[in-house]
Motif scaffolding. Structure first.
Motif, PDB file in Angstrom:
ATOM      1  N   LEU B 113       0.884  -1.111  -0.024  1.00 19.69           N
ATOM      2  CA  LEU B 113       0.124   0.101  -0.031  1.00 19.69           C
ATOM      3  C   LEU B 113       0.826   1.249  -0.260  1.00 19.69           C
ATOM      4  CD1 LEU B 113      -2.748  -1.304   2.329  1.00 19.69           C
ATOM      5  CD2 LEU B 113      -2.893  -0.923  -0.086  1.00 19.69           C
ATOM      6  N   LEU B 114       2.150   1.302   0.462  1.00 19.03           N
ATOM      7  CA  LEU B 114       2.963   2.185   0.679  1.00 19.03           C
ATOM      8  C   LEU B 114       3.408   2.506  -0.890  1.00 19.03           C
ATOM      9  CD1 LEU B 114       4.724   4.512   2.181  1.00 19.03           C
ATOM     10  CD2 LEU B 114       6.586   2.506   2.130  1.00 19.03           C
ATOM     11  N   THR B 115       3.538   1.412  -1.631  1.00 15.58           N
ATOM     12  CA  THR B 115       3.791   1.900  -2.980  1.00 15.58           C
ATOM     13  C   THR B 115       2.804   2.289  -3.999  1.00 15.58           C
ATOM     14  OG1 THR B 115       3.303  -0.565  -3.619  1.00 15.58           O
ATOM     15  CG2 THR B 115       5.761  -0.257  -3.089  1.00 15.58           C
ATOM     16  N   LEU B 116       1.504   1.877  -3.326  1.00 14.30           N
ATOM     17  CA  LEU B 116       0.577   2.436  -4.180  1.00 14.30           C
ATOM     18  C   LEU B 116       0.418   3.639  -3.907  1.00 14.30           C
ATOM     19  CD1 LEU B 116      -2.108   1.693  -5.885  1.00 14.30           C
ATOM     20  CD2 LEU B 116      -3.269   1.536  -3.666  1.00 14.30           C
ATOM     21  N   ALA B 117       0.554   4.201  -2.570  1.00 11.86           N
ATOM     22  CA  ALA B 117       0.182   5.703  -2.202  1.00 11.86           C
ATOM     23  C   ALA B 117       1.309   6.658  -2.785  1.00 11.86           C
ATOM     24  CB  ALA B 117       0.309   5.810  -0.773  1.00 11.86           C
ATOM     25  N   ALA B 118       2.531   6.126  -2.981  1.00  4.76           N
ATOM     26  CA  ALA B 118       3.584   6.993  -3.667  1.00  4.76           C
ATOM     27  C   ALA B 118       3.142   7.203  -4.882  1.00  4.76           C
ATOM     28  CB  ALA B 118       4.881   6.165  -3.563  1.00  4.76           C
ATOM     29  N   ALA B 119       2.667   5.910  -5.834  1.00  3.21           N
ATOM     30  CA  ALA B 119       2.212   6.247  -7.195  1.00  3.21           C
ATOM     31  C   ALA B 119       1.257   7.038  -7.224  1.00  3.21           C
ATOM     32  CB  ALA B 119       1.850   4.909  -7.883  1.00  3.21           C
ATOM     33  N   GLU B 120       0.066   6.929  -6.395  1.00  5.08           N
ATOM     34  CA  GLU B 120      -1.079   7.801  -6.476  1.00  5.08           C
ATOM     35  C   GLU B 120      -0.693   9.177  -6.374  1.00  5.08           C
ATOM     36  OE1 GLU B 120      -4.828   6.969  -7.225  1.00  5.08           O
ATOM     37  OE2 GLU B 120      -3.253   6.264  -8.702  1.00  5.08           O
ATOM     38  N   LEU B 121       0.096   9.429  -5.310  1.00  2.00           N
ATOM     39  CA  LEU B 121       0.588  10.954  -5.059  1.00  2.00           C
ATOM     40  C   LEU B 121       1.091  11.515  -6.227  1.00  2.00           C
ATOM     41  CD1 LEU B 121       0.244  12.596  -2.485  1.00  2.00           C
ATOM     42  CD2 LEU B 121       2.461  11.670  -1.826  1.00  2.00           C
ATOM     43  N   ALA B 122       2.113  10.768  -6.879  1.00  2.00           N
ATOM     44  CA  ALA B 122       2.844  11.369  -8.071  1.00  2.00           C
ATOM     45  C   ALA B 122       1.803  11.684  -9.183  1.00  2.00           C
ATOM     46  CB  ALA B 122       3.914  10.222  -8.432  1.00  2.00           C
ATOM     47  N   ARG B 123       0.813  10.640  -9.363  1.00  2.00           N
ATOM     48  CA  ARG B 123      -0.095  10.681 -10.218  1.00  2.00           C
ATOM     49  C   ARG B 123      -0.865  12.297 -10.114  1.00  2.00           C
ATOM     50  NH1 ARG B 123      -5.464  10.410 -10.815  1.00  2.00           N
ATOM     51  NH2 ARG B 123      -5.675   9.649  -8.778  1.00  2.00           N
ATOM     52  N   ILE B 124      -1.289  12.327  -8.791  1.00  2.00           N
ATOM     53  CA  ILE B 124      -2.091  13.539  -8.611  1.00  2.00           C
ATOM     54  C   ILE B 124      -1.499  14.688  -8.833  1.00  2.00           C
ATOM     55  CG2 ILE B 124      -3.459  14.994  -6.709  1.00  2.00           C
ATOM     56  CD1 ILE B 124      -4.195  12.059  -5.930  1.00  2.00           C
ATOM     57  N   LEU B 125      -0.089  14.740  -8.089  1.00  2.00           N
ATOM     58  CA  LEU B 125       0.749  16.013  -8.522  1.00  2.00           C
ATOM     59  C   LEU B 125       1.021  16.209  -9.882  1.00  2.00           C
ATOM     60  CD1 LEU B 125       3.298  15.400  -5.489  1.00  2.00           C
ATOM     61  CD2 LEU B 125       1.289  17.112  -5.651  1.00  2.00           C
ATOM     62  N   PHE B 126       1.335  15.199 -10.710  1.00  2.00           N
ATOM     63  CA  PHE B 126       1.483  15.352 -12.251  1.00  2.00           C
ATOM     64  C   PHE B 126       0.348  15.984 -12.834  1.00  2.00           C
ATOM     65  CE2 PHE B 126       5.649  14.079 -14.186  1.00  2.00           C
ATOM     66  CZ  PHE B 126       6.363  13.819 -12.811  1.00  2.00           C
ATOM     67  N   GLU B 127      -0.774  15.505 -12.239  1.00  2.00           N
ATOM     68  CA  GLU B 127      -1.954  16.071 -12.860  1.00  2.00           C
ATOM     69  C   GLU B 127      -2.276  17.726 -12.665  1.00  2.00           C
ATOM     70  OE1 GLU B 127      -5.408  13.556 -11.785  1.00  2.00           O
ATOM     71  OE2 GLU B 127      -4.827  12.124 -13.644  1.00  2.00           O
ATOM     72  N   HIS B 128      -1.530  18.031 -11.689  1.00  2.00           N
ATOM     73  CA  HIS B 128      -1.503  19.451 -11.537  1.00  2.00           C
ATOM     74  C   HIS B 128      -0.390  20.267 -11.778  1.00  2.00           C
ATOM     75  CE1 HIS B 128      -5.009  17.591  -9.633  1.00  2.00           C
ATOM     76  NE2 HIS B 128      -5.711  18.768  -9.722  1.00  2.00           N
ATOM     77  N   TRP B 129       0.529  19.724 -12.316  1.00  2.00           N
ATOM     78  CA  TRP B 129       1.776  20.398 -12.648  1.00  2.00           C
ATOM     79  C   TRP B 129       1.816  21.051 -13.994  1.00  2.00           C
ATOM     80  CZ3 TRP B 129       6.981  17.661 -12.588  1.00  2.00           C
ATOM     81  CH2 TRP B 129       8.212  18.863 -12.299  1.00  2.00           C
ATOM     82  N   PRO B 130       1.569  22.291 -14.168  1.00  2.00           N
ATOM     83  CA  PRO B 130       1.354  22.867 -15.668  1.00  2.00           C
ATOM     84  C   PRO B 130       2.616  22.489 -16.483  1.00  2.00           C
ATOM     85  CG  PRO B 130       0.756  24.603 -13.985  1.00  2.00           C
ATOM     86  CD  PRO B 130       1.212  23.323 -13.249  1.00  2.00           C
ATOM     87  N   PHE B 131       3.846  22.417 -15.714  1.00  2.00           N
ATOM     88  CA  PHE B 131       5.004  22.310 -16.447  1.00  2.00           C
ATOM     89  C   PHE B 131       4.868  21.027 -17.177  1.00  2.00           C
ATOM     90  CE2 PHE B 131       9.655  20.697 -16.342  1.00  2.00           C
ATOM     91  CZ  PHE B 131      10.256  21.667 -17.285  1.00  2.00           C
ATOM     92  N   VAL B 132       4.446  19.933 -16.953  1.00  2.00           N
ATOM     93  CA  VAL B 132       4.351  18.804 -17.542  1.00  2.00           C
ATOM     94  C   VAL B 132       2.808  18.480 -18.358  1.00  2.00           C
ATOM     95  CG1 VAL B 132       6.159  17.497 -16.073  1.00  2.00           C
ATOM     96  CG2 VAL B 132       3.692  17.346 -15.505  1.00  2.00           C
ATOM     97  N   GLY B 133       2.236  19.502 -18.366  1.00  2.00           N
ATOM     98  CA  GLY B 133       0.887  19.446 -19.204  1.00  2.00           C
ATOM     99  C   GLY B 133      -0.284  19.130 -18.231  1.00  2.00           C
ATOM    100  N   GLY B 134      -0.021  18.796 -17.120  1.00  2.00           N
ATOM    101  CA  GLY B 134      -1.261  18.431 -16.333  1.00  2.00           C
ATOM    102  C   GLY B 134      -2.163  17.279 -16.789  1.00  2.00           C
ATOM    103  N   THR B 135      -3.490  17.266 -16.768  1.00  2.00           N
ATOM    104  CA  THR B 135      -4.261  16.296 -17.093  1.00  2.00           C
ATOM    105  C   THR B 135      -4.266  16.297 -18.885  1.00  2.00           C
ATOM    106  OG1 THR B 135      -5.997  17.659 -16.495  1.00  2.00           O
ATOM    107  CG2 THR B 135      -5.840  15.817 -15.122  1.00  2.00           C
ATOM    108  N   GLY B 136      -3.946  17.458 -19.171  1.00  2.00           N
ATOM    109  CA  GLY B 136      -4.075  17.781 -20.637  1.00  2.00           C
ATOM    110  C   GLY B 136      -3.320  16.653 -21.479  1.00  2.00           C
TER     111      GLY B 136
END
Lengths: 290, 320
Positions: B113-136
């Motif tokens: 579950l720790l590995t899952l939490a790390a991956a999900e946290l990264a996903r959400i952060l990337f989805e809100h990071w304009p530098f890498v395009g976010g959800t777009g």
């Protein structure tokens, strides 16, 4: 100030429903040491039950709780008795894949039967609010929270006081000992799985008026249930309650401060923090961990 | 060991002839199968050998993919430098997660579950990071005319067929070598009985970190190439729960903790996946593919608990 209080209050209400979902997950783990990775799918089954009861008979959302719980109890009982039972002694990753396969089958069946489109319950009740002082509470949400807390309390009493509840706790504490005194372990396990999944189903019926029902909601519910259970302490029933309320408030706060789509950021952060600082959970006991 | 090496050579040699007889569609399908065989082999190093269940391996695919893509598009760095960097970064990430996890005695299901939490946290952060395009999403530019695949590491189905086959072959050789090395025996000792391994002097924490770093680094490199093949990156498809689960299915279906399991599993699962998707489309029933896929995994878990690979091996041995 009113805004903040309202957000926190709504978070608490949602948290009560999360607690019910987590309660189901934690009782299954606490007794059988099995992690139900298809828990969110069970919630979605409950949501569909709620939706179709409303669509067919225009029932009050709360009226769907009992039928949904009964349906999921049956599913849980049969699944445990005929399938999961054979996997209890298998390693964790095999159990994991078993539940992932079940989750895929359920989601696939939902898609085939009901399609991918979201289905929402529209009723006038969803516009009602309760006013307590300056606080405005969504009526449907408040009723769902009250019902969830009532179910948790009833189950708590059932596990403490009833004969079957004591048998369940005995089977959890000492399987061999319980078998020696004549408890039918396989039946008790199946009842436990039934109760656990009935919690998910009841919660599904409760949230059906709040979210549009569609098959892809399931993983989100599974993840929320996990976070909740681990925060509180896996296998601990009061822990599930505390975890649920914490997650509800954390989500509401993150949605307010950051953005609604980032609502789970704080939950995951909290989860990682608790895992590192207090891996047995806030309330859980160290022996519950293995 | 020698028989294993011959088997790897025969497997890869035979598949290298593929482009002579297969068309573009089948080549890209097989390239995808090789990619997942490679991810599965990397995951298998952690789960199959060291007994560390990671259900968040999408993290490394995503971070690896975004590293290579952002370096290429935003900074003009060639994937020849981007891929090793992605590998190093993901190896570091894997080591960090394994270290935090086991340093704080996060065990079993908790580690998963720790590995899952790390991956999900990264996903959400990337989805809100304009530098890498976010959800777009983040997109690679179209290939210029006169593109040389060996320079840009981008190309058609045939290029990625060979690229992933090469990666997979390297992973098979590496797994084979580890399987018969001191590290392999130490990892398997930890998998079987952690306390006994520690008592016999196996440096448990260090071995676990090594396994996670190796697995994460390999997955990161694969993720980089995966991104180059797809041409577009979305946080949800690169590191969501779905891809993390998808990675695990091939090695478990093929045979956990075996050298060839992930490859056999991927070569079995991918066609089934594609076929059921085709079937669902023909019948016009949305979701039929998910149902069939789930039932298939269920059947394997029920009736071939050790996976297809070992069952086939037993069959072959019985005939001899």
């Amino acid at each position: 100030m009113d805004l903040v209080a309202g957000v926190i209050a709504n978070g608490v209400l949602m948290g009560a429903v999360y607690a019910l979902i987590a309660f189901g997950l934690t009782i299954i783990f606490g007794v059988m040491r099995v992690v139900n990775f298809a828990h969110g799918e069970m919630v979605v089954i409950g949501m569909y039950a709620g939706y179709f009861l409303w669509a067919a008979f225009d029932t009050h959302p709360l009226a769907a709780v009992l039928p949904a719980a009964a349906l999921l109890f049956l599913i849980g009982y049969l699944l445990q008795f005929h399938l999961v039972q054979h996997f209890l002694a298998r390693p964790a990753h095999v159990q994991f894949i078993l539940f992932i396969a079940l989750a895929l089958v359920i989601t696939g069946a939902h898609l085939v039967a009901f399609g991918p489109n979201p289905r929402g319950i529209f009723s006038l009740a969803s516009f009602e609010v309760y006013r307590i002082g300056g606080l405005r509470l969504d009526a449907v949400r408040s009723q769902a929270a009250a019902a969830a807390l009532l179910i948790v309390a009833l189950l708590w009493a059932f596990l403490r006081a009833s004969r079957l509840g004591r048998a369940i706790r005995a089977a959890a504490d000492n399987r061999t000992g319980a078998a020696v005194v004549g408890i039918r372990i396989r039946h008790v396990y199946a009842v436990t799985a039934g109760i656990g999944m009935a919690c998910a189903g009841a919660a599904g019926a409760l949230v059906a008026p709040l979210f549009d029902t569609h098959p892809f909601l399931a993983p989100e519910f599974t993840l929320i249930a996990f976070i909740t259970v681990i925060l509180g302490g896996i296998g601990s029933l009061p822990g599930a309650l505390l975890g649920g309320l914490l997650i509800g408030v954390a989500e509401a706060a993150a949605a307010l401060v950051l953005s609604p789509s980032m609502k789970s950021v704080l939950s995951y952060g909290l989860l990682i923090l608790v895992m590192l600082a207090r891996p047995q959970g806030i309330i859980g006991s160290p022996e519950g961990q293995r | 060991m020698r028989r294993g090496a011959i088997a790897v050579a025969a497997f890869s040699g035979l598949l290298a002839l593929g482009p002579l007889v297969l068309d573009g569609y089948l080549l890209s399908l097989l390239a995808l199968a090789f990619a997942f065989a490679f991810f599965g082999a990397a995951w298998n190093l952690m789960m199959g050998f060291a007994g560390m269940l990671s259900i968040g391996h999408g993290l490394y695919i995503g971070i690896g993919g975004y590293t290579v893509a952002v370096l290429l598009v935003t900074f003009g760095v060639s994937p020849w430098a981007g891929l090793p960097l992605a590998g190093l970064l993901c190896a570091g990430l894997g080591a960090a997660i394994a270290w935090t996890g086991f340093r704080f005695a996060v065990r079993g299901v908790y580690f998963a579950l720790l590995t899952l939490a790390a991956a999900e946290l990264a996903r959400i952060l990337f989805e809100h990071w304009p530098f890498v395009g976010g959800t777009g999403g983040f997109f690679l530019p179209a290939l210029p005319p006169g593109n040389v695949p060996l320079l840009t590491l981008r190309g058609g189905p045939e290029f990625f067929y060979f690229a992933f086959l090469l990666l997979l072959t390297a992973a098979l050789v590496l797994t084979l070598a580890i399987r018969h090395s001191r590290m392999g025996y130490r990892l398997m000792a930890i998998r079987e009985d952690e306390d006994a391994a520690r008592a016999s002097g196996v440096p448990v924490l260090r071995m676990r970190i090594a396994a996670a770093a190796l697995s994460g680094g390999m997955t990161g490199i694969g993720g980089g190439l995966f991104a180059l093949m797809n041409g577009s990156l979305f946080p949800n498809t690169m590191m969501g729960v779905a891809i993390s689960i998808e990675i695990m299915i091939a090695p478990i279906v093929g045979g956990l903790g075996t050298v060839f399991g992930p490859a056999i599993g991927a070569l079995f699962v991918m066609p089934v996946h594609e076929l059921s998707e085709h079937l669902a489309q023909e019948a016009g029933v949305f979701g039929l593919n998910t149902l069939i896929y789930g039932l298939l995994v269920l059947l394997v878990v029920l009736f071939l608990p050790a996976g297809i690979g070992p069952s086939v091996a037993r069959l072959l041995r019985g005939r001899r």
